[in-house]
Design a protein around this motif. Structure first.
Motif, PDB file in Angstrom:
ATOM      1  N   TYR A  42       0.847  -1.190   0.000  1.00 24.94           N
ATOM      2  CA  TYR A  42       0.000   0.000   0.000  1.00 24.94           C
ATOM      3  C   TYR A  42       0.884   1.242   0.000  1.00 24.94           C
ATOM      4  O   TYR A  42       1.848   1.330   0.762  1.00 24.94           O
ATOM      5  N   SER A  43       0.559   2.185  -0.847  1.00 27.26           N
ATOM      6  CA  SER A  43       1.164   3.509  -0.799  1.00 27.26           C
ATOM      7  C   SER A  43       0.209   4.379   0.007  1.00 27.26           C
ATOM      8  O   SER A  43      -0.882   4.719  -0.457  1.00 27.26           O
ATOM      9  N   ASP A  44       0.586   4.704   1.233  1.00 24.68           N
ATOM     10  CA  ASP A  44      -0.354   5.268   2.205  1.00 24.68           C
ATOM     11  C   ASP A  44      -0.914   6.620   1.748  1.00 24.68           C
ATOM     12  O   ASP A  44      -0.152   7.490   1.289  1.00 24.68           O
ATOM     13  N   TYR A  45      -2.213   6.779   1.901  1.00 21.35           N
ATOM     14  CA  TYR A  45      -2.846   8.080   1.709  1.00 21.35           C
ATOM     15  C   TYR A  45      -2.825   8.798   3.050  1.00 21.35           C
ATOM     16  O   TYR A  45      -3.396   8.319   4.027  1.00 21.35           O
ATOM     17  N   ASN A  46      -2.128   9.950   3.113  1.00 24.17           N
ATOM     18  CA  ASN A  46      -2.010  10.661   4.387  1.00 24.17           C
ATOM     19  C   ASN A  46      -1.727  12.131   4.117  1.00 24.17           C
ATOM     20  O   ASN A  46      -0.608  12.505   3.769  1.00 24.17           O
ATOM     21  N   ILE A  47      -2.740  12.961   4.302  1.00 22.61           N
ATOM     22  CA  ILE A  47      -2.574  14.395   4.062  1.00 22.61           C
ATOM     23  C   ILE A  47      -1.575  15.013   5.034  1.00 22.61           C
ATOM     24  O   ILE A  47      -0.885  15.984   4.715  1.00 22.61           O
ATOM     25  N   SER A  77       3.902   7.685  -2.238  1.00 24.35           N
ATOM     26  CA  SER A  77       3.747   8.166  -0.874  1.00 24.35           C
ATOM     27  C   SER A  77       5.074   8.065  -0.138  1.00 24.35           C
ATOM     28  O   SER A  77       5.914   7.219  -0.435  1.00 24.35           O
ATOM     29  N   ASP A  78       5.251   8.936   0.839  1.00 25.43           N
ATOM     30  CA  ASP A  78       6.456   8.893   1.669  1.00 25.43           C
ATOM     31  C   ASP A  78       6.333   7.859   2.779  1.00 25.43           C
ATOM     32  O   ASP A  78       7.308   7.624   3.498  1.00 25.43           O
ATOM     33  N   PHE A  79       5.158   7.256   2.933  1.00 28.21           N
ATOM     34  CA  PHE A  79       4.943   6.141   3.858  1.00 28.21           C
ATOM     35  C   PHE A  79       4.429   4.945   3.057  1.00 28.21           C
ATOM     36  O   PHE A  79       3.448   5.063   2.318  1.00 28.21           O
TER      37      PHE A  79
END
Length: 325
Positions: free
Chosen positions: A268-273, A315-317
């Motif tokens: 998963y490429s995390d979705y995180n604003i 994503s960076d996470f």
């Protein structure tokens, strides 16, 4: 802990270094990190002897535990269980929906992946959360009767007990394994904790060794070549130095997976604003301002970046669910 000029991931000799800023303090202190030209890993050159001092009191996983030993009534426990199953989207639950309308769960749902991983695996045996911090949520789950979750963390003040049972151990991963029966551990979580450990390959191999066949390992970790890094460079949230001892590239994680003999079941490429909001704050040197706020335009822009990074696997996470072969 190892101070070495060999890459902790691919064992390449390291020469190139960069200076990274400790943005959590306002002292503008920098730490020297190696850059691996082979796998892309970035790792600290010398680990501070007083590393624990850099985990500030407000570090999210070490914030004061406020769960008490007061028992829930049977009916309250029953209703809260249904609410949490609905709230965390574990299953469609009409009763849980109604309870949440009357008495809503006020948490945000950013940790949904770790919660889902927990519920997917704890009916089979123990889920071990490595680097859990105080994790009041796990303590709360124990009070509800979901007791197949154990946390370990060397930086908490003391062992934590709920209903007379040790829930979170003040321990390193290898110490825990030496001193406890691990036969019933069915899954292991490294929920933003492996980057705090200086021997990642040995640690993941150790996790592999105690899991049963088809046992799962959740790895959630920052990477050093995500979209926020491309925009703001090293002054972005992934580079939380010096407590992030290493920050991998996606290619580094391929090496780690191969050496540990796991295979990747899900990625998963995390979705995180918050990745983009926090990186913006760090880059603007306003982290310590008493009145940090964001305009609607800034929030909209960061939300678009979060969507883009997740969809393009930038994503960076990153989150990996690894499975034992």
């Amino acid at each position: 802990m190892s101070n070495s000029n060999k890459c902790w991931i691919c064992e390449e000799n390291l020469n190139e270094t960069i200076d990274l800023l400790d943005w959590r303090s306002n002292e503008n202190k920098k730490f020297e990190y190696y850059v691996c030209k082979n796998c892309g890993n970035i790792q600290i050159k010398e680990i501070p002897e007083n590393l624990s001092d850099y985990y500030l009191d407000n570090y999210y996983s070490l914030q004061e535990n406020y769960i008490n030993d007061k028992q829930f009534s049977k009916i309250k426990k029953f209703l809260l269980k249904h609410r949490e199953l609905y709230f965390f989207k574990i299953k469609k639950d009409i009763l849980g929906f109604l309870v949440n309308v009357i008495n809503p769960n006020k948490l945000n749902q950013i940790e949904n992946l770790s919660i889902k991983f927990l519920f997917d695996n704890m009916n089979k045996g123990i889920v071990l959360d490595v680097g859990s911090g105080n994790n009041w949520l796990w303590q709360y789950f124990h009070k509800l009767g979901w007791t197949n979750i154990i946390g370990i963390d060397p930086f908490i003040d003391n062992d934590i007990f709920i209903n007379g049972k040790k829930v979170i151990y003040k321990s390193t991963f290898d110490e825990f394994i030496k001193n406890n029966n691990c036969n019933n551990i069915q899954a292991i979580m490294f929920n933003h904790s492996l980057e705090h450990i200086s021997n990642p390959i040995e640690t993941i191999k150790l996790a592999h060794s105690i899991l049963p066949s088809n046992g799962k390992c959740l790895l959630r970790i920052p990477i050093n070549n995500g979209l926020a890094k491309k925009i703001w460079g090293y002054r972005s949230i992934s580079f939380d130095v010096p407590i992030h001892l290493w920050i991998p590239s996606l290619y580094s994680l391929f090496f780690l997976k191969e050496k540990s003999n796991f295979y990747v079941k899900e990625l998963y490429s995390d979705y995180n604003i918050d990745i983009f909001l926090m990186s913006y704050v760090i880059n603007k040197n306003i982290l310590f301002s008493n009145n940090v706020s964001f305009t609607k335009k800034q929030k909209f822009f960061c939300k678009k970046l979060a969507n883009l990074s997740s969809n393009l696997i930038l994503s960076d996470f990153i989150s990996l669910i690894l499975e034992k072969k």
